[in-house]
Write a protein that holds these residues in place. Structure first.
Motif, PDB file in Angstrom:
ATOM      1  N   UNK A  74     135.795  35.538  92.416  1.00  0.00           N
ATOM      2  CA  UNK A  74     136.155  34.848  93.415  1.00  0.00           C
ATOM      3  C   UNK A  74     135.364  34.053  94.517  1.00  0.00           C
ATOM      4  N   UNK A  75     133.895  34.656  94.468  1.00  0.00           N
ATOM      5  CA  UNK A  75     132.899  33.885  95.027  1.00  0.00           C
ATOM      6  C   UNK A  75     132.744  32.404  94.367  1.00  0.00           C
ATOM      7  N   UNK A  76     133.310  32.068  93.179  1.00  0.00           N
ATOM      8  CA  UNK A  76     133.103  30.679  92.860  1.00  0.00           C
ATOM      9  C   UNK A  76     134.053  29.729  93.365  1.00  0.00           C
ATOM     10  N   UNK A  77     135.088  30.211  94.186  1.00  0.00           N
ATOM     11  CA  UNK A  77     135.874  29.174  94.810  1.00  0.00           C
ATOM     12  C   UNK A  77     135.443  28.340  95.801  1.00  0.00           C
ATOM     13  N   UNK A  78     134.523  29.022  96.797  1.00  0.00           N
ATOM     14  CA  UNK A  78     133.833  28.320  97.769  1.00  0.00           C
ATOM     15  C   UNK A  78     132.901  27.529  97.002  1.00  0.00           C
ATOM     16  N   UNK A  79     132.141  28.287  96.043  1.00  0.00           N
ATOM     17  CA  UNK A  79     130.993  27.215  95.545  1.00  0.00           C
ATOM     18  C   UNK A  79     131.659  25.874  94.886  1.00  0.00           C
ATOM     19  N   UNK A  80     132.951  26.025  94.298  1.00  0.00           N
ATOM     20  CA  UNK A  80     133.258  24.781  93.624  1.00  0.00           C
ATOM     21  C   UNK A  80     133.887  23.980  94.887  1.00  0.00           C
ATOM     22  N   UNK A  81     134.392  24.441  95.852  1.00  0.00           N
ATOM     23  CA  UNK A  81     134.944  23.548  96.863  1.00  0.00           C
ATOM     24  C   UNK A  81     133.526  22.586  97.425  1.00  0.00           C
ATOM     25  N   UNK A  82     132.645  23.406  97.759  1.00  0.00           N
ATOM     26  CA  UNK A  82     131.223  22.683  98.205  1.00  0.00           C
ATOM     27  C   UNK A  82     130.822  21.959  97.327  1.00  0.00           C
ATOM     28  N   UNK A  83     130.733  22.154  95.932  1.00  0.00           N
ATOM     29  CA  UNK A  83     130.266  21.227  94.937  1.00  0.00           C
ATOM     30  C   UNK A  83     131.042  19.995  94.758  1.00  0.00           C
ATOM     31  N   UNK A  84     132.390  20.028  95.042  1.00  0.00           N
ATOM     32  CA  UNK A  84     133.267  18.902  94.966  1.00  0.00           C
ATOM     33  C   UNK A  84     132.829  18.007  96.201  1.00  0.00           C
ATOM     34  N   UNK A  85     132.787  18.630  97.502  1.00  0.00           N
ATOM     35  CA  UNK A  85     132.553  18.011  98.533  1.00  0.00           C
ATOM     36  C   UNK A  85     131.048  17.125  98.416  1.00  0.00           C
ATOM     37  N   UNK A  86     130.121  17.816  97.885  1.00  0.00           N
ATOM     38  CA  UNK A  86     128.839  17.037  97.749  1.00  0.00           C
ATOM     39  C   UNK A  86     128.597  15.815  96.688  1.00  0.00           C
ATOM     40  N   UNK A 132     140.870  21.734  95.009  1.00  0.00           N
ATOM     41  CA  UNK A 132     140.055  22.757  94.292  1.00  0.00           C
ATOM     42  C   UNK A 132     140.010  23.990  94.447  1.00  0.00           C
ATOM     43  N   UNK A 133     140.070  24.433  95.694  1.00  0.00           N
ATOM     44  CA  UNK A 133     140.286  26.047  95.958  1.00  0.00           C
ATOM     45  C   UNK A 133     141.544  26.598  95.382  1.00  0.00           C
ATOM     46  N   UNK A 134     142.656  25.791  95.610  1.00  0.00           N
ATOM     47  CA  UNK A 134     143.801  26.315  94.957  1.00  0.00           C
ATOM     48  C   UNK A 134     143.778  26.590  93.209  1.00  0.00           C
ATOM     49  N   UNK A 135     143.440  25.423  92.733  1.00  0.00           N
ATOM     50  CA  UNK A 135     143.155  25.630  91.405  1.00  0.00           C
ATOM     51  C   UNK A 135     142.487  26.369  90.732  1.00  0.00           C
ATOM     52  N   UNK A 136     141.080  26.450  91.522  1.00  0.00           N
ATOM     53  CA  UNK A 136     140.184  27.153  90.734  1.00  0.00           C
ATOM     54  C   UNK A 136     140.563  28.713  91.092  1.00  0.00           C
ATOM     55  N   UNK A 137     141.159  28.826  92.011  1.00  0.00           N
ATOM     56  CA  UNK A 137     141.665  30.427  92.553  1.00  0.00           C
ATOM     57  C   UNK A 137     142.800  30.766  91.552  1.00  0.00           C
ATOM     58  N   UNK A 138     143.485  29.858  91.167  1.00  0.00           N
ATOM     59  CA  UNK A 138     144.591  30.264  90.065  1.00  0.00           C
ATOM     60  C   UNK A 138     144.092  30.280  88.893  1.00  0.00           C
ATOM     61  N   UNK A 172     140.563  18.371  87.536  1.00  0.00           N
ATOM     62  CA  UNK A 172     140.960  19.109  86.424  1.00  0.00           C
ATOM     63  C   UNK A 172     140.395  20.642  86.374  1.00  0.00           C
ATOM     64  N   UNK A 173     141.262  21.187  86.517  1.00  0.00           N
ATOM     65  CA  UNK A 173     140.572  22.965  86.392  1.00  0.00           C
ATOM     66  C   UNK A 173     141.108  23.634  85.197  1.00  0.00           C
TER      67      UNK A 173
END
Length: 138
Positions: free
Chosen positions: A17-29, A47-53, A80-81
């Motif tokens: 679960x901690x990767x969801x926020x990391x993925x979202x911030x990575x895409x934003x950067x 990003x958040x929805x696809x990584x969570x799923x 693409x996730x």
């Protein structure tokens, strides 16, 4: 001579679960300056929805990874996730009850994305791909 496309950005995150926020911030950067804030926000939500799923439904072991690819093409930003799980995501979003605490991820993806779909990976697993039109600020 054809135009050489940009190289997609690629990341791997632990299926936790901690990767969801990391993925979202990575895409934003990774996004260029000059995009409208709404596009950045929408890409973050996708990003958040696809990584969570992918974490919730596609990973079954502690050491599984979720793959995230981001690239611009044909006037869109594509995400693409992918996961290596044997379960194929639904091809259409579910309609959860009003009281349900989960189950709205693909519904949000369907509402936000100009196009989205599920693709089986060649070896094992699936990818969910979604695209948003690029709107430049200015």
């Amino acid at each position: 001579m054809p135009e050489i496309p940009s190289v997609p950005a690629l990341w791997h995150f632990p299926a936790r679960p901690a990767s969801v926020m990391r993925a979202r911030h990575t895409v934003a950067r990774a996004l260029p300056k000059g995009l409208l804030p709404g596009l950045t926000d929408d890409l973050g939500l996708l990003t958040s929805e696809l990584v969570t799923n992918a974490i919730r439904h596609g990973s079954h072991r502690e050491d599984d990874l979720v793959e995230l690819v981001l690239w611009p093409a044909d006037g869109h930003y594509w995400i693409a996730v992918s996961d290596r799980g044997p379960t194929r995501p639904l091809a259409a979003p579910a309609r959860p009850d009003a009281d349900a605490e989960t189950g709205r991820g693909l519904f949000l993806v369907d509402r936000l994305a100009a196009a989205w779909g599920v693709r089986t990976r060649p070896v094992r697993g699936t990818s969910v791909i979604a695209g948003l039109p690029i709107r430049r600020g200015g």
